[in-house]
Design a protein around this motif. Structure first.
Motif, PDB file in Angstrom:
ATOM      1  N   GLY A  80       0.810  -1.199   0.000  1.00  0.00           N
ATOM      2  CA  GLY A  80       0.000   0.000   0.000  1.00  0.00           C
ATOM      3  C   GLY A  80       0.846   1.252   0.000  1.00  0.00           C
ATOM      4  N   ASP A  81       0.317   2.286   0.657  1.00  0.00           N
ATOM      5  CA  ASP A  81       1.033   3.551   0.788  1.00  0.00           C
ATOM      6  C   ASP A  81       2.275   3.363   1.636  1.00  0.00           C
ATOM      7  OD1 ASP A  81      -0.968   4.889  -0.629  1.00  0.00           O
ATOM      8  OD2 ASP A  81      -2.147   5.202   1.190  1.00  0.00           O
ATOM      9  N   LEU A  82       3.183   4.327   1.519  1.00  0.00           N
ATOM     10  CA  LEU A  82       4.356   4.302   2.386  1.00  0.00           C
ATOM     11  C   LEU A  82       3.938   4.599   3.814  1.00  0.00           C
ATOM     12  CD1 LEU A  82       6.958   6.197   0.186  1.00  0.00           C
ATOM     13  CD2 LEU A  82       6.864   3.747   0.674  1.00  0.00           C
ATOM     14  N   PRO A  83       4.591   3.984   4.786  1.00  0.00           N
ATOM     15  CA  PRO A  83       4.237   4.252   6.177  1.00  0.00           C
ATOM     16  C   PRO A  83       4.651   5.660   6.594  1.00  0.00           C
ATOM     17  CG  PRO A  83       6.086   2.709   6.056  1.00  0.00           C
ATOM     18  CD  PRO A  83       5.613   2.952   4.656  1.00  0.00           C
ATOM     19  N   SER A  84       3.936   6.189   7.577  1.00  0.00           N
ATOM     20  CA  SER A  84       4.266   7.508   8.099  1.00  0.00           C
ATOM     21  C   SER A  84       5.387   7.394   9.138  1.00  0.00           C
ATOM     22  CB  SER A  84       3.035   8.149   8.739  1.00  0.00           C
ATOM     23  OG  SER A  84       2.715   7.484   9.951  1.00  0.00           O
ATOM     24  N   ILE A  85       6.036   8.514   9.391  1.00  0.00           N
ATOM     25  CA  ILE A  85       7.062   8.561  10.436  1.00  0.00           C
ATOM     26  C   ILE A  85       6.434   8.195  11.779  1.00  0.00           C
ATOM     27  CG2 ILE A  85       8.651  10.075  11.707  1.00  0.00           C
ATOM     28  CD1 ILE A  85       9.683   9.387   8.925  1.00  0.00           C
ATOM     29  N   GLN A  86       5.213   8.666  12.041  1.00  0.00           N
ATOM     30  CA  GLN A  86       4.546   8.346  13.303  1.00  0.00           C
ATOM     31  C   GLN A  86       4.329   6.835  13.442  1.00  0.00           C
ATOM     32  OE1 GLN A  86       0.575   9.892  13.911  1.00  0.00           O
ATOM     33  NE2 GLN A  86       0.717   9.611  16.110  1.00  0.00           N
ATOM     34  N   GLN A  87       3.931   6.175  12.360  1.00  0.00           N
ATOM     35  CA  GLN A  87       3.753   4.724  12.414  1.00  0.00           C
ATOM     36  C   GLN A  87       5.080   4.034  12.718  1.00  0.00           C
ATOM     37  OE1 GLN A  87       2.105   4.178   8.524  1.00  0.00           O
ATOM     38  NE2 GLN A  87       0.001   4.156   9.267  1.00  0.00           N
TER      39      GLN A  87
END
Length: 94
Positions: free
Chosen positions: A2-9
């Motif tokens: 899917g989408d790239l993960p966020s820094i927060q994730q």
């Protein structure tokens, strides 16, 4: 994938990897346990892989989770090392 993960994730995953407990990890991340759990589910969805094995008796990292934790911890450490000089330069340019 899917989408790239966020820094927060990624930061939340590193916290989980350190404490291996959703309740303690959520508290350390200063978010609710349900929001933390959603962050981890969204991260797994973005990557297309199960990082955390969940059961009624608890949770633990999968083998893929252990590999990803080691890689992403190194990457985040490197990111922080690169950000420090940039932040210092920005502050000096004020």
């Amino acid at each position: 994938m899917g989408d790239l993960p966020s820094i927060q994730q990624l930061e939340c995953f590193i916290i989980y990897g350190r404490v291996q407990n959703f309740m303690r990890a959520a508290k350390e991340a200063n978010i609710t346990q349900s929001a933390f759990s959603a962050q981890m589910k969204n991260l797994e969805s973005a990557l297309g892989v199960t990082l955390i094995q969940r059961s009624k008796r608890g949770s633990h990292l999968t083998e893929a989770g252990k590999v990803f934790l080691a890689r992403i911890t190194d990457w985040m450490d490197g990111l922080h090392d690169r950000l420090r000089p940039a932040v210092g330069q920005c502050r000096a340019a004020r």
